[in-house]
Motif scaffolding. Structure first.
Motif, PDB file in Angstrom:
ATOM      1  N   GLU A  64       7.548   2.085 -14.807  1.00 23.38           N
ATOM      2  CA  GLU A  64       7.073   2.590 -13.522  1.00 23.38           C
ATOM      3  C   GLU A  64       6.533   1.469 -12.647  1.00 23.38           C
ATOM      4  N   SER A  88       6.789   7.094   5.971  1.00 24.99           N
ATOM      5  CA  SER A  88       5.323   6.975   5.975  1.00 24.99           C
ATOM      6  C   SER A  88       4.833   5.987   7.034  1.00 24.99           C
ATOM      7  N   GLU A 117       0.825  -1.206   0.000  1.00 23.62           N
ATOM      8  CA  GLU A 117       0.000   0.000   0.000  1.00 23.62           C
ATOM      9  C   GLU A 117       0.860   1.257   0.000  1.00 23.62           C
ATOM     10  N   SER A 160       2.617   1.693  -3.405  1.00 24.05           N
ATOM     11  CA  SER A 160       1.640   2.066  -4.433  1.00 24.05           C
ATOM     12  C   SER A 160       1.256   3.535  -4.320  1.00 24.05           C
ATOM     13  N   GLN A 161       1.052   4.002  -3.095  1.00 24.57           N
ATOM     14  CA  GLN A 161       0.707   5.411  -2.881  1.00 24.57           C
ATOM     15  C   GLN A 161       1.844   6.323  -3.324  1.00 24.57           C
ATOM     16  N   TYR A 162       3.069   5.930  -3.008  1.00 25.38           N
ATOM     17  CA  TYR A 162       4.200   6.784  -3.371  1.00 25.38           C
ATOM     18  C   TYR A 162       4.331   6.906  -4.881  1.00 25.38           C
ATOM     19  N   TYR A 163       4.167   5.794  -5.592  1.00 22.06           N
ATOM     20  CA  TYR A 163       4.333   5.805  -7.049  1.00 22.06           C
ATOM     21  C   TYR A 163       3.055   6.170  -7.795  1.00 22.06           C
ATOM     22  N   GLY A 164       1.944   6.293  -7.059  1.00 20.61           N
ATOM     23  CA  GLY A 164       0.696   6.689  -7.697  1.00 20.61           C
ATOM     24  C   GLY A 164       0.127   5.649  -8.642  1.00 20.61           C
ATOM     25  N   ILE A 165       0.222   4.374  -8.254  1.00 18.44           N
ATOM     26  CA  ILE A 165      -0.330   3.305  -9.077  1.00 18.44           C
ATOM     27  C   ILE A 165      -1.239   2.429  -8.226  1.00 18.44           C
ATOM     28  N   ALA A 166      -2.103   1.680  -8.874  1.00 17.61           N
ATOM     29  CA  ALA A 166      -3.013   0.790  -8.161  1.00 17.61           C
ATOM     30  C   ALA A 166      -2.238  -0.413  -7.632  1.00 17.61           C
ATOM     31  N   ALA A 202       8.325   0.035  -9.139  1.00 17.75           N
ATOM     32  CA  ALA A 202       7.526  -0.058  -7.915  1.00 17.75           C
ATOM     33  C   ALA A 202       7.535  -1.484  -7.373  1.00 17.75           C
TER      34      ALA A 202
END
Length: 464
Positions: A400, A461, A379, A382-388, A404
């Motif tokens: 990308e 984080s 999680e 995914s949030q850091y890289y902006g992907i699902a 990740a």
């Protein structure tokens, strides 16, 4: 008039010079001389055994083509070198391709090859004077390692424990202990050439020397060390560092053969190390292997008292007990808590009490207490890289997503403490793929500031 074999060899060198860079030629062939050519046997003189093996490995095919072009087919090549520089009586001859000693020209035991022709220049040992035995706290978790280390330091001439391989998790005092050996040796003999260096710096030095065509100088510098201490040797692992490993293998052999002490530290035992040549791992196992475990409660208390004394403090007994009971992973973490405690007391103008210690300790061990798991890592990445998150489990090779995914593997091992096999099973990848990803990120961290920033922010984080 020059002898015919010399003229023929000059033609070979011309061909070689036309097919490699000037730096490569200068580094490896400029000092190679022809001794004789007779009966289909070409005998070449090289500066050292290291040169012979490196020419074989790096330029064997080119050399074979050059010789066939000038001398014709069916030529057998022999490398000659002095086992001791400048002493022809120690001459050795090896046959190309086999690379095994077949002729010893001089009788008796070889002299010490480390005695330089010129007086050795003064050497900065790179030792931290604070890392001595007097400042090193001993408990059941490190008693064996300390006993062996002091034995070496007090009697450097005794090579029973050579090499000494100290291993254990991060922060348990490996660096302190290996440097303590060097410091005591220097105290007893200030002229001793002791060098402490990290494996990463050794790798960097090798890369620079190789780029500048100064491998020979690099090799001979390390030949002149009496006690070589290499910290975090696991950082030399990996396919991309095979040449460095090969060079270190030869340095190790030369030092060991001439009774020079070698001390290595690692975060794991030789039997658990991957990404190394088998022959080098075999050398790591030759001497003594000494584990350092995580400190027990008694040792943690001693460390806290010692650190407080060094900082001119007197920690209350209840504060020492509270820290020792809650900060259990490493000595480094304990020392960090004391530093933070002093900072808080100074800024707030308060005495060090249990009430002040509680929030400092809580902040220091927050990440450990949160029990990070694989899902949390996925999680956060995914949030850091902006992907699902689901895309990480696909076969997609988009840059990308691939980056990740490697970050998830790295963080799952680093923060969640999962095994490579477990991580691979979660992502549908092999153990080898996960190992490659973790090493890839480790190697890139030293040169990519963006990647370091990503690792820092993802770690942070978890402490918010």
């Amino acid at each position: 008039m020059e002898q015919q074999h010399t003229l023929l060899w000059e033609k070979c060198l011309e061909f070689i010079r036309d097919n490699i860079s000037l730096q490569q030629y200068t580094a490896w062939f400029a000092d190679v001389k022809s001794l004789s050519y007779e009966g289909g046997a070409l005998r070449l003189f090289v500066p050292s055994s290291y040169f012979a093996e490196q020419i074989e490995q790096r330029y064997g095919d080119l050399l074979e083509v050059a010789i066939a072009k000038v001398y014709g087919a069916g030529v057998t090549t022999y490398f000659n070198f002095n086992y001791v520089q400048g002493e022809p009586a120690s001459g050795v001859e090896v046959r190309s391709a086999d690379y095994s000693p077949i002729i010893h020209n001089g009788p008796g035991e070889p002299a010490n090859p480390f005695v330089p022709a010129q007086p050795a220049k003064p050497l900065d040992s790179q030792l931290n004077p604070q890392y001595n035995f007097e400042n090193y706290c001993t408990g059941e978790s490190n008693r064996i390692a300390r006993t062996i280390a002091e034995s070496i330091a007090d009697n450097p001439a005794n090579k029973t424990f050579n090499p000494l391989f100290i291993f254990g998790p991060t922060g348990v005092g490996k660096t302190h202990l290996v440097q303590a050996v060097g410091i005591r040796i220097k105290e007893s003999n200030p002229q001793a050439r002791v060098l402490y260096i990290t494996a990463r710096l050794f790798q960097s030095q090798y890369t620079t020397a190789n780029h500048k065509g100064k491998i020979n100088e690099f090799f001979h510098f390390y030949q002149g060390i009496d006690t070589l201490i290499i910290d975090d040797v696991q950082d030399l692992a990996g396919e991309s560092k095979r040449q460095t490993q090969n060079t270190f293998f030869h340095i190790f052999n030369q030092l060991h053969q001439n009774n020079r002490q070698i001390i290595l530290s690692s975060d794991r035992a030789p039997s658990e190390m991957e990404g190394f040549e088998a022959r080098l791992l075999g050398r790591f196992k030759w001497g003594a292997q000494a584990p350092l475990d995580r400190p027990d409660a008694d040792l943690r208390r001693r460390v806290l008292v010692k650190k407080a004394e060094q900082d001119g403090l007197s920690l209350p007994a209840d504060v020492i007990d509270y820290i020792a009971e809650n900060v259990t992973d490493s000595i480094r973490e304990l020392e960090g808590v004391v530093v933070s405690l002093v900072a808080h007391a100074t800024v707030l103008n308060r005495d060090i009490t249990l009430d002040l210690a509680r929030p400092v300790v809580a902040n220091a061990i927050r990440i450990r207490r949160s029990q990070i798991n694989f899902e949390m890592v996925t999680e956060a990445v995914s949030q850091y890289y902006g992907i699902a998150p689901d895309t990480l489990f696909t076969k997609s090779r988009k840059r990308e997503i691939s980056d990740a995914r490697q970050m998830v593997m790295y963080m799952a091992k680093k923060l969640a403490g999962l095994s490579l096999k477990n991580i691979g099973a979660r992502l549908g990848r092999t153990h080898a793929t996960v190992l490659y990803a973790c090493r890839n990120i480790d190697e890139r961290l030293s040169v990519e500031s963006d990647l370091r920033r990503a690792v820092d922010e993802i770690q942070q984080s978890f402490s918010c």
